[in-house]
Design a protein around this motif. Sequence first.
Motif, PDB file in Angstrom:
ATOM      1  N   ALA A 196     130.737  53.667 101.461  1.00  0.00           N
ATOM      2  CA  ALA A 196     129.973  54.506 100.541  1.00  0.00           C
ATOM      3  C   ALA A 196     128.496  54.158 100.688  1.00  0.00           C
ATOM      4  N   ALA A 197     127.667  55.179 100.773  1.00  0.00           N
ATOM      5  CA  ALA A 197     126.226  54.959 100.941  1.00  0.00           C
ATOM      6  C   ALA A 197     125.642  54.353  99.670  1.00  0.00           C
ATOM      7  N   GLU A 198     124.717  53.420  99.857  1.00  0.00           N
ATOM      8  CA  GLU A 198     124.031  52.827  98.707  1.00  0.00           C
ATOM      9  C   GLU A 198     122.936  53.781  98.258  1.00  0.00           C
ATOM     10  N   PRO A 199     122.890  54.107  96.973  1.00  0.00           N
ATOM     11  CA  PRO A 199     121.936  55.112  96.506  1.00  0.00           C
ATOM     12  C   PRO A 199     120.472  54.721  96.687  1.00  0.00           C
ATOM     13  N   ASP A 200     120.165  53.444  96.689  1.00  0.00           N
ATOM     14  CA  ASP A 200     118.758  53.037  96.801  1.00  0.00           C
ATOM     15  C   ASP A 200     118.401  52.528  98.198  1.00  0.00           C
ATOM     16  N   PHE A 201     119.243  52.791  99.210  1.00  0.00           N
ATOM     17  CA  PHE A 201     118.993  52.294 100.562  1.00  0.00           C
ATOM     18  C   PHE A 201     117.676  52.824 101.122  1.00  0.00           C
ATOM     19  N   ASP A 202     117.399  54.125 100.952  1.00  0.00           N
ATOM     20  CA  ASP A 202     116.166  54.702 101.482  1.00  0.00           C
ATOM     21  C   ASP A 202     114.937  54.057 100.855  1.00  0.00           C
ATOM     22  N   ALA A 203     114.978  53.783  99.564  1.00  0.00           N
ATOM     23  CA  ALA A 203     113.845  53.132  98.892  1.00  0.00           C
ATOM     24  C   ALA A 203     113.662  51.705  99.405  1.00  0.00           C
ATOM     25  N   GLN A 204     114.775  50.998  99.640  1.00  0.00           N
ATOM     26  CA  GLN A 204     114.686  49.635 100.169  1.00  0.00           C
ATOM     27  C   GLN A 204     114.089  49.631 101.573  1.00  0.00           C
ATOM     28  N   MET A 205     114.492  50.580 102.413  1.00  0.00           N
ATOM     29  CA  MET A 205     113.956  50.654 103.769  1.00  0.00           C
ATOM     30  C   MET A 205     112.472  51.005 103.756  1.00  0.00           C
ATOM     31  N   ALA A 206     112.059  51.885 102.863  1.00  0.00           N
ATOM     32  CA  ALA A 206     110.643  52.234 102.756  1.00  0.00           C
ATOM     33  C   ALA A 206     109.830  51.018 102.346  1.00  0.00           C
ATOM     34  N   ALA A 207     110.337  50.229 101.407  1.00  0.00           N
ATOM     35  CA  ALA A 207     109.635  49.014 100.984  1.00  0.00           C
ATOM     36  C   ALA A 207     109.563  48.011 102.138  1.00  0.00           C
ATOM     37  N   ALA A 208     110.641  47.861 102.901  1.00  0.00           N
ATOM     38  CA  ALA A 208     110.643  46.931 104.039  1.00  0.00           C
ATOM     39  C   ALA A 208     109.650  47.371 105.101  1.00  0.00           C
ATOM     40  N   ARG A 209     109.594  48.675 105.395  1.00  0.00           N
ATOM     41  CA  ARG A 209     108.623  49.173 106.390  1.00  0.00           C
ATOM     42  C   ARG A 209     107.197  48.938 105.924  1.00  0.00           C
ATOM     43  N   ASP A 210     106.943  49.096 104.623  1.00  0.00           N
ATOM     44  CA  ASP A 210     105.612  48.864 104.070  1.00  0.00           C
ATOM     45  C   ASP A 210     105.204  47.400 104.255  1.00  0.00           C
ATOM     46  N   VAL A 211     106.109  46.483 103.942  1.00  0.00           N
ATOM     47  CA  VAL A 211     105.816  45.054 104.097  1.00  0.00           C
ATOM     48  C   VAL A 211     105.585  44.718 105.572  1.00  0.00           C
ATOM     49  N   MET A 212     106.434  45.254 106.452  1.00  0.00           N
ATOM     50  CA  MET A 212     106.290  44.968 107.883  1.00  0.00           C
ATOM     51  C   MET A 212     104.969  45.500 108.422  1.00  0.00           C
ATOM     52  N   ALA A 213     104.519  46.656 107.918  1.00  0.00           N
ATOM     53  CA  ALA A 213     103.239  47.210 108.367  1.00  0.00           C
ATOM     54  C   ALA A 213     102.077  46.360 107.871  1.00  0.00           C
ATOM     55  N   ARG A 214     102.151  45.886 106.630  1.00  0.00           N
ATOM     56  CA  ARG A 214     101.063  45.080 106.075  1.00  0.00           C
ATOM     57  C   ARG A 214     101.022  43.672 106.662  1.00  0.00           C
ATOM     58  N   ARG A 215     102.158  43.147 107.042  1.00  0.00           N
ATOM     59  CA  ARG A 215     102.247  41.764 107.537  1.00  0.00           C
ATOM     60  C   ARG A 215     102.572  41.706 109.029  1.00  0.00           C
ATOM     61  N   LYS A 216     102.091  42.682 109.779  1.00  0.00           N
ATOM     62  CA  LYS A 216     102.399  42.799 111.204  1.00  0.00           C
ATOM     63  C   LYS A 216     102.012  41.532 111.977  1.00  0.00           C
ATOM     64  N   ARG A 217     100.811  41.011 111.742  1.00  0.00           N
ATOM     65  CA  ARG A 217     100.353  39.815 112.479  1.00  0.00           C
ATOM     66  C   ARG A 217     101.200  38.603 112.144  1.00  0.00           C
ATOM     67  N   ALA A 218     101.505  38.408 110.870  1.00  0.00           N
ATOM     68  CA  ALA A 218     102.323  37.249 110.470  1.00  0.00           C
ATOM     69  C   ALA A 218     103.723  37.341 111.090  1.00  0.00           C
ATOM     70  N   LEU A 219     104.309  38.514 111.088  1.00  0.00           N
ATOM     71  CA  LEU A 219     105.623  38.686 111.676  1.00  0.00           C
ATOM     72  C   LEU A 219     105.598  38.466 113.190  1.00  0.00           C
ATOM     73  N   ARG A 220     104.514  38.870 113.838  1.00  0.00           N
ATOM     74  CA  ARG A 220     104.376  38.648 115.278  1.00  0.00           C
ATOM     75  C   ARG A 220     104.301  37.150 115.573  1.00  0.00           C
ATOM     76  N   GLU A 221     103.579  36.396 114.743  1.00  0.00           N
ATOM     77  CA  GLU A 221     103.487  34.946 114.940  1.00  0.00           C
ATOM     78  C   GLU A 221     104.829  34.263 114.691  1.00  0.00           C
ATOM     79  N   LEU A 222     105.555  34.710 113.690  1.00  0.00           N
ATOM     80  CA  LEU A 222     106.868  34.133 113.399  1.00  0.00           C
ATOM     81  C   LEU A 222     107.884  34.414 114.509  1.00  0.00           C
ATOM     82  N   ALA A 223     107.685  35.504 115.237  1.00  0.00           N
ATOM     83  CA  ALA A 223     108.627  35.876 116.297  1.00  0.00           C
ATOM     84  C   ALA A 223     108.459  35.042 117.551  1.00  0.00           C
ATOM     85  N   LYS A 224     107.393  34.266 117.651  1.00  0.00           N
ATOM     86  CA  LYS A 224     107.155  33.448 118.845  1.00  0.00           C
ATOM     87  C   LYS A 224     108.091  32.264 118.916  1.00  0.00           C
TER      88      LYS A 224
END
Length: 75
Positions: free
Chosen positions: A47-75
């Motif tokens: 069964a689809a989670e009703p708030d999945f789209d909102a959670q993904m939008a929030a995750a994309r927002d964080v990833m866009a704002r913290r792009k440099r930090a995430l790139r450093e953590l991926a090393k």
Amino acid sequence: MNTPLKITKIGNSAGVILPKELLAHLHASAGDSLSVVLTPRGIELSAAEPDFDAQMAAARDVMARRKRALRELAK
């Protein structure tokens, strides 16, 4: 449950009719959305989670704002 399902033509697409027992197991009914996940053994329906789209939008927002930090953590 090991129930064979028949694929039927629906317009230009194809569909599968789910028996009511399977829908009850998924806690879903006609008109609801299901989530499909590919697994090594095939696909998984749930069964689809009703708030999945909102959670993904929030995750994309964080990833866009913290792009440099995430790139450093991926090393």
